[in-house]
Design an enzyme around this catalytic site. Structure first.
Site, PDB file in Angstrom:
ATOM      1  NE  ARG A  10      -2.175  -2.250   3.124  1.00  0.00           N
ATOM      2  CZ  ARG A  10      -2.578  -2.639   4.331  1.00  0.00           C
ATOM      3  NH1 ARG A  10      -3.634  -2.072   4.877  1.00  0.00           N
ATOM      4  NH2 ARG A  10      -1.911  -3.575   4.986  1.00  0.00           N
ATOM      5  CG  ASN A 225      -0.837  -0.635   6.912  1.00  0.00           C
ATOM      6  OD1 ASN A 225      -0.042  -1.563   7.028  1.00  0.00           O
ATOM      7  ND2 ASN A 225      -1.756  -0.357   7.816  1.00  0.00           N
ATOM      8  CE  LYS A 349      32.872  21.054  -1.462  1.00  0.00           C
ATOM      9  NZ  LYS A 349      33.383  20.700  -2.784  1.00  0.00           N
ATOM     10  CB  SER A 403      34.563  43.727  -2.047  1.00  0.00           C
ATOM     11  OG  SER A 403      34.212  44.051  -0.731  1.00  0.00           O
TER      12      SER A 403
HETATM   13  C1  UD1 Z   1      -1.741  -7.203  10.509  1.00  0.00           C
HETATM   14  C2  UD1 Z   1      -2.704  -8.122  11.254  1.00  0.00           C
HETATM   15  C3  UD1 Z   1      -3.988  -7.378  11.568  1.00  0.00           C
HETATM   16  C4  UD1 Z   1      -3.663  -6.132  12.359  1.00  0.00           C
HETATM   17  C5  UD1 Z   1      -2.618  -5.276  11.672  1.00  0.00           C
HETATM   18  C6  UD1 Z   1      -2.136  -4.198  12.613  1.00  0.00           C
HETATM   19  C7  UD1 Z   1      -2.242 -10.382  10.430  1.00  0.00           C
HETATM   20  C8  UD1 Z   1      -2.712 -11.491   9.584  1.00  0.00           C
HETATM   21  N1  UD1 Z   1      -2.992  -9.285  10.452  1.00  0.00           N
HETATM   22  O1  UD1 Z   1      -2.377  -6.850   9.285  1.00  0.00           O
HETATM   23  O2  UD1 Z   1      -4.864  -8.203  12.305  1.00  0.00           O
HETATM   24  O3  UD1 Z   1      -4.842  -5.395  12.586  1.00  0.00           O
HETATM   25  O4  UD1 Z   1      -1.471  -6.055  11.304  1.00  0.00           O
HETATM   26  O5  UD1 Z   1      -1.333  -3.265  11.957  1.00  0.00           O
HETATM   27  O6  UD1 Z   1      -1.243 -10.525  11.094  1.00  0.00           O
HETATM   28  N2  UD1 Z   1       5.167  -9.478   7.446  1.00  0.00           N
HETATM   29  C9  UD1 Z   1       6.181 -10.401   7.292  1.00  0.00           C
HETATM   30  N3  UD1 Z   1       5.988 -11.460   6.462  1.00  0.00           N
HETATM   31  C10 UD1 Z   1       4.826 -11.664   5.783  1.00  0.00           C
HETATM   32  C11 UD1 Z   1       3.775 -10.725   5.938  1.00  0.00           C
HETATM   33  C12 UD1 Z   1       3.978  -9.642   6.782  1.00  0.00           C
HETATM   34  O7  UD1 Z   1       7.248 -10.274   7.883  1.00  0.00           O
HETATM   35  O8  UD1 Z   1       4.745 -12.660   5.057  1.00  0.00           O
HETATM   36  C13 UD1 Z   1       5.384  -8.312   8.319  1.00  0.00           C
HETATM   37  C14 UD1 Z   1       5.252  -6.996   7.598  1.00  0.00           C
HETATM   38  O9  UD1 Z   1       6.522  -6.561   7.114  1.00  0.00           O
HETATM   39  C15 UD1 Z   1       4.732  -6.054   8.690  1.00  0.00           C
HETATM   40  C16 UD1 Z   1       3.969  -6.987   9.627  1.00  0.00           C
HETATM   41  O10 UD1 Z   1       4.388  -8.311   9.313  1.00  0.00           O
HETATM   42  O11 UD1 Z   1       5.757  -5.414   9.408  1.00  0.00           O
HETATM   43  C17 UD1 Z   1       2.472  -6.871   9.430  1.00  0.00           C
HETATM   44  O12 UD1 Z   1       2.154  -7.107   8.071  1.00  0.00           O
HETATM   45  P1  UD1 Z   1       1.072  -6.222   7.310  1.00  0.00           P
HETATM   46  O13 UD1 Z   1       1.006  -6.715   5.915  1.00  0.00           O
HETATM   47  O14 UD1 Z   1       1.280  -4.807   7.548  1.00  0.00           O
HETATM   48  O15 UD1 Z   1      -0.230  -6.725   8.080  1.00  0.00           O
HETATM   49  P2  UD1 Z   1      -1.651  -6.067   8.060  1.00  0.00           P
HETATM   50  O16 UD1 Z   1      -2.364  -6.446   6.842  1.00  0.00           O
HETATM   51  O17 UD1 Z   1      -1.540  -4.633   8.384  1.00  0.00           O
HETATM   52 CA    CA Z   2       0.183  -3.266   8.948  1.00  0.00          CA
END
Ligand code: UD1
Ligand code: CA
Length: 469
Positions: A10, A225, A349, A403
């Site tokens: 996103r 996000n 600089k 100058s």
């Molecule tokens: C997640 C939660 C959601 C919560 C939200 C809060 C899950 C399934 N959902 O959703 O319930 O409300 O966070 O912000 O957990 N990541 C990995 N590997 C992956 C996928 C994600 O390391 O395969 C990491 C991402 O880099 C991120 C974090 O996990 O830092 C959360 O992932 P993100 O895709 O932001 O989850 P949300 O859809 O926001």
């Molecule tokens: Ca998130």
């Protein structure tokens, strides 16, 4: 354990969401620092997508921070399982944090960990009530208020989507109840991912309780996000920083328009005018005034120095009791000793300027070394570039540069020497001498009278009369 392997779709960005700058640190590093400050023994960051960048953003010099690799981004549950090997010997509670929570405070983590310990539940999580819960996992509770499961937005019914209590992505779990239950999670959902959030329902079905810690200040626990949330997080951190500085004795005339990154230090009795930006690893001393609209990045400013409005300073060191600007541009590797003065429309600089030296107007000083109590006249230019390489100009103590002088490097003006205004200096100037290179002035008496249109008209008429008949 910090989850930082995701794509961050996103954000619509070339780089990983987790390395985007938020108030002076890459996003994920805020989370790592918060965990450290809350006193965790060890941190494992799960990386995968753009792993090298994320690893660099976290920093690799801390022995207590390790990395686990998630080979494909198959969801938050799969990310946690990718770190199992790294916690093989570990017994006790693991704090699991999404990597996109830059506003999270260490205090909140400490309080949450205490809550978890006293709850006796194998799993606790942080929730918040928000006005617009779109995009978040919703907390489903039983009739008596216990958390029964989390449903992701994509899998939720219309009725579930109306729920305004969300999952924040902050969990505390006893490892004894982590690995085997989580391995039972299936990717049978709208996103075809293994959800960490399914652990809630799995443990509940096994007869365990899941404890929920409802955090009162939603702003702090909302994930970033997209770019709008990035701006909101940046703003929250800047506001928090301004408050902390004001409490510690810094005057900020308009905190709403003053952006100070989290790692910046500012001394007591310093005054920051509206629109000031202090970025990166900047350190401002005591009793400093920073004028409106000035931006200082990765620089040090000594006690009692004044920057007048609209200065831009990067990777420089300014000593104490200096006076800079308005409209000065100090580029990287500018070093000013105490009581130096840099005035309006001066660019520097890679220079060092000694104590009490001045360049007050319209000047470019690059690749130069300037001694103490030198005076650099208006319009002076160091010609430091010959098209191929950068060359140095040395101006010793107590030199006076008139100058509109060009100093063609490499060149040295020795102690106490004078350079006459309008000179082009190409050869070294000996101590206490005067060098002057401009052309001699010539004066033509009454020339203007003869040159004026009226004078020429008269001359033409005379010519006509003489030739007439
Ligand atoms: C997640 C939660 C959601 C919560 C939200 C809060 C899950 C399934 N959902 O959703 O319930 O409300 O966070 O912000 O957990 N990541 C990995 N590997 C992956 C996928 C994600 O390391 O395969 C990491 C991402 O880099 C991120 C974090 O996990 O830092 C959360 O992932 P993100 O895709 O932001 O989850 P949300 O859809 O926001
Ligand atoms: Ca998130």
């Amino acid at each position: 354990m910090i989850l930082a392997a995701g794509l961050g779709k996103r954000m619509l960005s070339q780089s990983s969401k987790l390395v985007h700058n938020v108030a002076g640190r890459p996003m994920v590093r805020h989370v790592v620092e918060a965990a450290k400050a809350a006193g965790v023994a060890r941190t494992v960051v799960v990386i995968g997508n753009q792993a090298d960048d994320v690893r660099r953003a976290v920093g690799e010099n801390d022995k207590r921070v390790g990395f686990a690799y998630q080979d494909a981004q198959r969801g938050t549950g799969h990310a946690v399982l990718s770190a199992e090997r790294h916690l093989a010997e570990y017994e006790g509670d693991v704090l699991i944090l999404n990597g996109d929570l830059p506003v999270l405070r260490p205090d909140t983590l400490t309080r949450f960990a205490d809550f978890h310990r006293s709850s006796g539940a194998p799993l606790s999580l942080v929730t918040a009530a928000v006005e617009s819960p779109a995009g978040y996992g919703r907390i489903i509770r039983t009739y008596n208020g216990d958390v029964s499961r989390i449903v992701e937005e994509a899998d939720a019914t219309a009725e579930e989507r109306a729920i305004k209590e969300i999952n924040c992505g902050i969990y505390c779990v006893d490892v004894a109840w982590l690995w085997d239950p989580l391995k039972r999670a299936r990717a049978d959902n709208a996103q075809r991912e293994i959800y960490l959030t399914d652990l809630v329902e799995i443990l509940r079905r096994d007869g365990h309780k899941v404890a929920a810690y409802r955090h009162p200040e939603a702003e702090e626990v909302l994930g970033v996000n997209d770019r709008r949330e990035l701006a909101a997080a940046t703003r929250a951190l800047h506001r928090r920083k301004a408050n902390a500085l004001m409490v510690s004795g810094v005057t900020i005339l308009d905190p709403e328009t003053t952006y100070i990154d989290v790692d910046v230090k500012v001394g007591q009795d310093t005054i920051l005018e509206p629109g000031v930006m202090l970025f990166g690893a900047t350190e401002i001393g005591r009793g400093v005034t920073i004028g409106a609209g000035s931006r200082i990045t990765d620089s040090v400013v000594g006690d009692g120095t004044a920057l007048l409005p609209y200065c831009v300073v990067a990777s420089s060191r300014i000593g104490r009791a200096c006076r800079i600007g308005p409209f000065a541009h100090l580029r990287p590797d500018t070093q000013l000793d105490e009581e130096a003065r840099i005035g309006n429309f001066v660019e520097t600089k890679k220079i060092r300027m000694g104590q009490g030296s001045k360049a007050n107007h319209l000047t470019y000083l690059g690749d130069a070394e300037i001694g103490k109590h030198a005076n650099i006249g208006a319009g002076t230019i160091t010609c430091n570039y010959d098209g191929v390489q950068k060359l140095r100009t040395i101006i010793e103590d107590e030199v006076f540069i008139g100058s509109d002088t060009q100093l063609v490097a490499p060149v040295r003006v020795r102690r106490g020497a004078y350079v006459g205004a309008g000179s082009t200096i190409t050869k070294d100037v000996p101590p206490y001498s005067l060098a002057i290179s401009r052309a001699q002035q010539v004066v033509k008496e009454d020339w203007a009278k003869r040159f004026s249109p009226a004078a020429r008209e008269k001359k033409r008429d005379k010519g006509k009369n003489r030739g007439g008949g």
